[in-house]
Design a protein around this motif. Sequence first.
Motif, PDB file in Angstrom:
ATOM      1  N   ASN A 145       0.825  -1.218   0.000  1.00 36.83           N
ATOM      2  CA  ASN A 145       0.000   0.000   0.000  1.00 36.83           C
ATOM      3  C   ASN A 145       0.854   1.261   0.000  1.00 36.83           C
ATOM      4  N   ARG A 146       1.886   1.283   0.833  1.00 32.39           N
ATOM      5  CA  ARG A 146       2.727   2.473   0.906  1.00 32.39           C
ATOM      6  C   ARG A 146       3.485   2.693  -0.395  1.00 32.39           C
ATOM      7  N   GLY A 147       3.931   1.633  -1.029  1.00 30.42           N
ATOM      8  CA  GLY A 147       4.605   1.781  -2.323  1.00 30.42           C
ATOM      9  C   GLY A 147       3.699   2.428  -3.352  1.00 30.42           C
ATOM     10  N   ARG A 148       2.456   2.015  -3.368  1.00 33.69           N
ATOM     11  CA  ARG A 148       1.490   2.604  -4.303  1.00 33.69           C
ATOM     12  C   ARG A 148       1.223   4.068  -3.968  1.00 33.69           C
ATOM     13  N   ILE A 149       1.059   4.363  -2.687  1.00 26.97           N
ATOM     14  CA  ILE A 149       0.800   5.743  -2.261  1.00 26.97           C
ATOM     15  C   ILE A 149       2.006   6.631  -2.559  1.00 26.97           C
ATOM     16  N   ASP A 150       3.207   6.120  -2.260  1.00 25.23           N
ATOM     17  CA  ASP A 150       4.411   6.897  -2.554  1.00 25.23           C
ATOM     18  C   ASP A 150       4.513   7.221  -4.039  1.00 25.23           C
ATOM     19  N   ALA A 151       4.173   6.274  -4.892  1.00 23.15           N
ATOM     20  CA  ALA A 151       4.223   6.508  -6.343  1.00 23.15           C
ATOM     21  C   ALA A 151       3.226   7.592  -6.744  1.00 23.15           C
ATOM     22  N   ILE A 152       2.039   7.564  -6.164  1.00 27.54           N
ATOM     23  CA  ILE A 152       1.016   8.576  -6.476  1.00 27.54           C
ATOM     24  C   ILE A 152       1.469   9.955  -6.003  1.00 27.54           C
TER      25      ILE A 152
END
Length: 162
Positions: A145-152
Amino acid sequence: MSFPVIWTVLIDIVAWAFFHVIISVFCLNLPRAFFLKDSVWFKIFVWEKSGELWQRLFLVKKWKERLIDGTLILKKGYGKKKLHGTSISDLKVFAAETKRAELTHWLSIVPAPLFFIWNPLWAGWVMVLYAWMFNLPFIIVQRYNRGRIDAITLRTNKTGVG
C-alpha cells in the motif's frame, strides 16, 4: 522448564496476546510525526517497484481485504481498510499509518525467542514460525500500500496536480 501440554498452550496464547497488545499500544502511542518523516527504516526500495513486487510475488490484492485491521480490535487508531481521502495530505497520513502498522508487526516478531524459555525446543520453533507467518502478511500489505501511495504522491508532486 516443562509444563503439561495444556498449560503450555494456554501460557503461549496468553503470552502472545500480551505481547501483541503491549506492542500495539506502544506503537499507537508514538506520535504520528515520527511516521510522517522519511526514514531509512520504512523506505520503499526501487526493487519493490512501488509495491508491485508484492502483488507479483504474493497476489496481495486477492487476500489483503481478509486481514483484520487491529484498530477494530483495540478500538483505537487509524483504520487502513480504505482511504480516508484522496488529497496529498490524506495520502501522506495513510502512508504514515502504514509505517506504524509495519513497525507494530516487525516488533511483534521480536518476542518469539522468549517462547523457548517454557516450551520444548520443537514448540519454541513453532512459536518462531507462528510469529513470522502471522506478521509477514501484514508487513507485506503495508509495504504494498505504501509503495502505491508513494508513487502517487511522487507523480503528483512532479506534475503539480492534486
